[in-house]
Structures are given as structure tokens and as C-alpha cells.
Scaffold this motif. Structure first.
Motif, mmCIF file in Angstrom:
data_model
loop_
_atom_site.group_PDB
_atom_site.id
_atom_site.type_symbol
_atom_site.label_atom_id
_atom_site.label_comp_id
_atom_site.label_asym_id
_atom_site.label_seq_id
_atom_site.Cartn_x
_atom_site.Cartn_y
_atom_site.Cartn_z
ATOM 1 N N LYS A 80 0.862 -1.186 0.000
ATOM 2 C CA LYS A 80 0.000 0.000 0.000
ATOM 3 C C LYS A 80 0.899 1.236 0.000
ATOM 4 N N ILE A 81 1.425 1.555 -1.195
ATOM 5 C CA ILE A 81 2.355 2.670 -1.326
ATOM 6 C C ILE A 81 2.007 3.496 -2.553
ATOM 7 N N LYS A 82 2.341 4.767 -2.494
ATOM 8 C CA LYS A 82 2.292 5.653 -3.647
ATOM 9 C C LYS A 82 3.731 5.841 -4.128
ATOM 10 N N LEU A 83 3.945 5.672 -5.420
ATOM 11 C CA LEU A 83 5.283 5.713 -5.996
ATOM 12 C C LEU A 83 5.576 7.090 -6.585
ATOM 13 N N VAL A 84 6.729 7.641 -6.200
ATOM 14 C CA VAL A 84 7.165 8.946 -6.707
ATOM 15 C C VAL A 84 8.581 8.799 -7.253
ATOM 16 N N PHE A 85 8.817 9.362 -8.425
ATOM 17 C CA PHE A 85 10.140 9.318 -9.053
ATOM 18 C C PHE A 85 10.628 10.736 -9.320
ATOM 19 N N SER B 281 14.517 5.260 -22.452
ATOM 20 C CA SER B 281 14.229 4.041 -23.206
ATOM 21 C C SER B 281 12.762 3.653 -23.004
ATOM 22 N N GLY B 282 12.298 2.720 -23.837
ATOM 23 C CA GLY B 282 10.922 2.273 -23.721
ATOM 24 C C GLY B 282 10.619 1.664 -22.368
ATOM 25 N N SER B 283 11.567 0.888 -21.816
ATOM 26 C CA SER B 283 11.327 0.248 -20.511
ATOM 27 C C SER B 283 11.264 1.288 -19.397
ATOM 28 N N THR B 284 12.129 2.314 -19.479
ATOM 29 C CA THR B 284 12.101 3.358 -18.451
ATOM 30 C C THR B 284 10.822 4.177 -18.558
ATOM 31 N N LEU B 285 10.389 4.435 -19.786
ATOM 32 C CA LEU B 285 9.122 5.136 -19.978
ATOM 33 C C LEU B 285 7.974 4.342 -19.361
ATOM 34 N N TRP B 286 7.986 3.025 -19.562
ATOM 35 C CA TRP B 286 6.937 2.177 -18.988
ATOM 36 C C TRP B 286 6.957 2.286 -17.467
ATOM 37 N N LEU B 287 8.150 2.221 -16.867
ATOM 38 C CA LEU B 287 8.270 2.340 -15.410
ATOM 39 C C LEU B 287 7.770 3.703 -14.932
ATOM 40 N N THR B 288 8.162 4.742 -15.636
ATOM 41 C CA THR B 288 7.775 6.102 -15.235
ATOM 42 C C THR B 288 6.261 6.246 -15.216
ATOM 43 N N ARG B 289 5.600 5.609 -16.152
ATOM 44 C CA ARG B 289 4.142 5.715 -16.215
ATOM 45 C C ARG B 289 3.451 4.834 -15.181
ATOM 46 N N VAL C 134 5.586 12.095 -10.738
ATOM 47 C CA VAL C 134 6.934 12.283 -11.279
ATOM 48 C C VAL C 134 7.337 13.733 -11.074
ATOM 49 N N ILE C 135 8.549 13.911 -10.559
ATOM 50 C CA ILE C 135 9.095 15.227 -10.268
ATOM 51 C C ILE C 135 10.329 15.438 -11.139
ATOM 52 N N ALA C 136 10.450 16.596 -11.749
ATOM 53 C CA ALA C 136 11.673 16.969 -12.465
ATOM 54 C C ALA C 136 12.485 17.895 -11.574
ATOM 55 N N VAL C 137 13.811 17.812 -11.689
ATOM 56 C CA VAL C 137 14.654 18.659 -10.827
ATOM 57 C C VAL C 137 15.052 19.953 -11.525
ATOM 58 N N SER C 138 14.707 20.096 -12.816
ATOM 59 C CA SER C 138 14.989 21.347 -13.525
ATOM 60 C C SER C 138 14.043 21.456 -14.709
ATOM 61 N N ASN C 139 13.938 22.655 -15.245
ATOM 62 C CA ASN C 139 13.116 22.842 -16.441
ATOM 63 C C ASN C 139 13.663 22.038 -17.613
ATOM 64 N N ARG C 140 14.993 21.949 -17.702
ATOM 65 C CA ARG C 140 15.592 21.205 -18.813
ATOM 66 C C ARG C 140 15.278 19.712 -18.692
ATOM 67 N N SER C 141 15.414 19.145 -17.490
ATOM 68 C CA SER C 141 15.125 17.714 -17.331
ATOM 69 C C SER C 141 13.648 17.421 -17.578
ATOM 70 N N ALA C 142 12.786 18.391 -17.288
ATOM 71 C CA ALA C 142 11.350 18.192 -17.541
ATOM 72 C C ALA C 142 11.056 18.004 -19.024
ATOM 73 N N THR C 143 11.853 18.630 -19.891
ATOM 74 C CA THR C 143 11.596 18.526 -21.331
ATOM 75 C C THR C 143 11.899 17.136 -21.879
ATOM 76 N N TYR C 144 12.637 16.320 -21.120
ATOM 77 C CA TYR C 144 12.978 14.968 -21.571
ATOM 78 C C TYR C 144 11.985 13.922 -21.062
ATOM 79 N N MET D 263 5.605 18.383 -10.681
ATOM 80 C CA MET D 263 6.231 19.602 -10.183
ATOM 81 C C MET D 263 7.689 19.619 -10.603
ATOM 82 N N ILE D 264 8.279 20.807 -10.573
ATOM 83 C CA ILE D 264 9.722 20.965 -10.750
ATOM 84 C C ILE D 264 10.279 21.389 -9.396
#
Length: 358
Positions: free
Chosen positions: A102-107, A116-124, A129-139, A146-147
């Protein structure tokens, strides 16, 4: 008033589990430990993995996590599992979808490359999902929740009370110090720094330079070439290599520098700039990591394109031409870090977001 870690651990259930999967110390490990030191006074937490922990009692194993999370908190809310690495996302997905935790997952995503496709699958599979910068958010394939930029321990990185005296005490010569800190290799832009110093130090005789960081075996030949170029320019007594130093010696060097250069080809975030600004140094950095988000051109320092020798030399020349402006930039940079980039701010934003998910 914020509770102490002891008060929290004695009165509350564990609400946050933090991934700690890498047995090698890295920038991600450093960030996790710094943020965790602040979060301990905000939320009851455990760390899944025993690596580099200042307090072994914080550690929890995968199986202990699976057992603890079979049930939600007494309030009915779910715990948060925070991953900063792909393998930690895998651990979280296994816990939630196979062991029915019973957990909520945050990356938190810092990478500046397409996944990669596998990382995209995991991310979804993440709940947030949190980005640490505006540039990383674009990827990221999908917009982040949130950033949340990283912060720095401003009590560790402080300006010397008298930079000129402190620099003199280090024994590198010159009236003012400039430097580049990190692993000594081409990817970090050290060649750009060396070439700019060779071109400019005769013009600016009050400045000497220091290159601080480990030199790996694979980079020794390249470093020897740089040293040869420095010697041919007659600057061996003005451009110094320290090799790797223990961590406790790094903040004192930062504290003496008037200018710090961060010239990497790429970075996930790049704490060097914040460490420099917190230490009262002006900064010259490339368009990498989060540096464009942090540095205000002409106020805290300057931003230049990646791998652009002419731009690096031009801006370094401009900065070295006005030592008083360097001092002012360092002071405004320190104030900016105090107001926006202390690690306590990063930690509080994370905890607030975790609470919103529960």
C-alpha cells in the motif's frame, strides 16, 4: 516548531520510504542524504538500503518494507516510496504490483536524455513524477507533477570572512583565486578552463587558478597534455592541479574562490554551481544541468554555450577585468541560494507534495 527526528520516530508511523540502491557513492546519493537530513524533522522515514547512512537505524530492507506496507497507515492513507534511480523504480513497482504494498510511488528525474521504452513504462507506473529542472522536464514523455530543484547545505558552503587572506593561506599564489571543481576530464570542460587561463592570466596578473578533482587512469595522458601546455605558457606556478581531495577540504577551497567555472557538456542537475554561489563566488557555467534556471546573467555570473571556447574565454576575461564586480556577484549569489536553494526548501517542497498524494 519542527519536531526533532527522535520525537517523530517515537510518535508516528513510517510514512516515507526512500530508495538507496547504489553501493557506490554518487551525486544522487549525496542529494538523498542531504535532503533526508532535513526531512527527518518533517516526516517519519526509513531508507531502503544501508549504504552510506549516518544512522544505521534508518535502514530498512526490501522484505521489511514489503511486510510493513501490506497494510496502510492507521489513518487509512498509503505510504510514499520515493525513487531517484531506475532500479529503485523497479523495486517500487515490484513492491506495489507484485507484493501489493500500500504505497504511492514517486520518481524524481534528473536525466537530460530521452528515456528508453522500458524506463518510460516504469515512469508511467509512478503515482507522481518530479523533475529537478526545467531542462530535465523537457525529456519526460509526460509533464511532471512539479519541478523541484535541488538545494545545498548553506551551513557547509559559506564565504570566507576575508577571501583574499583565505586564498593566500591556501598557498596557490596570486591575489584572487579562480577554479573548476569536479572530476578532471574533458566532459567536465576542464580543457576549456585550462585554455582560457592560458590565454588570460598574463593579462590578469592578480589571478591564479586551481583545478580540483580526481584524475582517473584513463585521463592521465590528457591531463599531462594540459600540464605540458601550461608549462609551455610559463604558467606552471599559476595554474595548479590538486588531484582528489577528501570531502572536508572542498568547502574551504570553495570559500576562498572569487570565480568558479562549471563547463560540463551535460549534467543531471549540477550542484557545483549552488555550492559555489553559497560560498560567495561568481559563476561561469555552460547550458547544462539546471544552471540556466539558477544563474542570472550579469548578476550572479554568466552562462555560455556548451563546448564553446571563444565564449568561455570572452566571459572569463570580462569577469576577471572587474574584481569588485566579482565580489558583488558572489554576494548576490549567496543571497539567492539562501532565499531559494537551501536544501531545507527542497526537502519541504517534497514533503508537501508527498502529503498531497496520500
Amino acid at each position: 516548531m519542527r519536531a526533532t527526528p527522535e520525537q517523530i520516530s517515537q510518535t508516528d508511523e513510517v510514512e516515507l520510504i526512500i530508495g538507496n540502491s547504489n553501493s557506490n557513492f554518487s551525486g544522487v546519493t549525496s542529494t538523498m542524504l542531504q535532503v533526508m537530513s532535513q526531512q527527518r524533522g518533517m516526516i517519519n522515514l526509513k531508507i531502503m538500503g544501508k549504504h552510506f547512512l549516518p544512522d544505521p537505524s534508518l535502514a530498512i530492507s526490501f522484505w521489511q518494507t514489503a511486510l510493513m506496507c501490506r497494510k496502510p497507515l492507521k489513518s487509512g492513507k498509503w505510504r510514499i516510496f520515493h525513487a531517484r534511480r531506475v532500479d529503485e523504480m523497479i523495486q517500487g513497482v515490484i513492491l506495489k504490483y507484485i507484493f501489493r504494498a500500500k504505497i504511492k510511488l514517486v520518481f524524481s528525474s534528473a536525466a537530460q536524455r530521452h528515456r528508453s521504452g522500458s524506463t518510460l513504462w516504469l515512469t508511467r507506473r509512478m503515482d507522481g513524477v518530479i523533475a529537478v529542472s526545467n531542462r530535465s522536464a523537457t525529456y519526460l514523455a509526460d509533464p511532471p507533477a512539479m519541478i523541484n530543484p535541488h538545494g545545498v547545505q548553506i551551513t557547509d558552503y559559506v564565504p570566507a570572512k576575508d577571501k583574499l587572506h583565505a586564498w593566500k593561506e591556501l598557498g596557490f599564489g596570486g591575489k584572487y583565486g579562480i577554479g573548476i571543481l569536479g572530476r578532471v576530464r574533458k566532459q567536465k570542460g576542464v580543457h576549456l578552463f585550462v585554455e582560457a587561463c592560458i590565454q588570460l592570466l598574463d593579462k590578469h596578473p592578480d589571478f591564479n587558478a586551481v583545478i580540483v578533482g580526481a584524475i582517473s587512469g584513463s585521463n592521465k595522458e590528457l591531463v599531462n597534455q594540459w600540464k605540458s601546455q601550461i608549462e609551455q605558457a610559463g604558467l606552471s606556478q599559476r595554474i595548479h592541479f590538486t588531484d582528489e581531495l577528501p570531502f572536508e577540504k572542498i568547502p574551504p577551497i570553495f570559500s576562498t574562490l572569487s570565480l568558479v567555472c562549471a563547463l560540463s557538456d551535460n549534467e543531471g542537475f549540477g550542484l557545483t554551481v549552488l555550492e559555489a554561489m553559497s560560498s560567495g563566488a561568481a559563476v561561469l557555467a555552460t547550458q547544462a544541468g539546471a544552471w540556466e534556471d539558477i544563474i542570472r546573467p550579469g548578476i550572479d555570473g554568466y552562462i555560455v554555450p556548451v563546448n564553446d571556447q571563444a565564449a568561455v574565454t570572452e566571459k572569463m576575461d570580462l569577469l576577471l577585468s572587474d574584481p569588485e564586480k566579482l565580489l558583488t556577484m558572489g554576494q548576490t549569489g549567496r543571497l539567492r541560494v539562501e532565499q531559494q536553494y537551501g536544501v531545507e526548501h527542497e526537502a519541504q517542497r517534497l514533503v508537501d507534495y508527498f502529503r498531497s498524494l496520500q
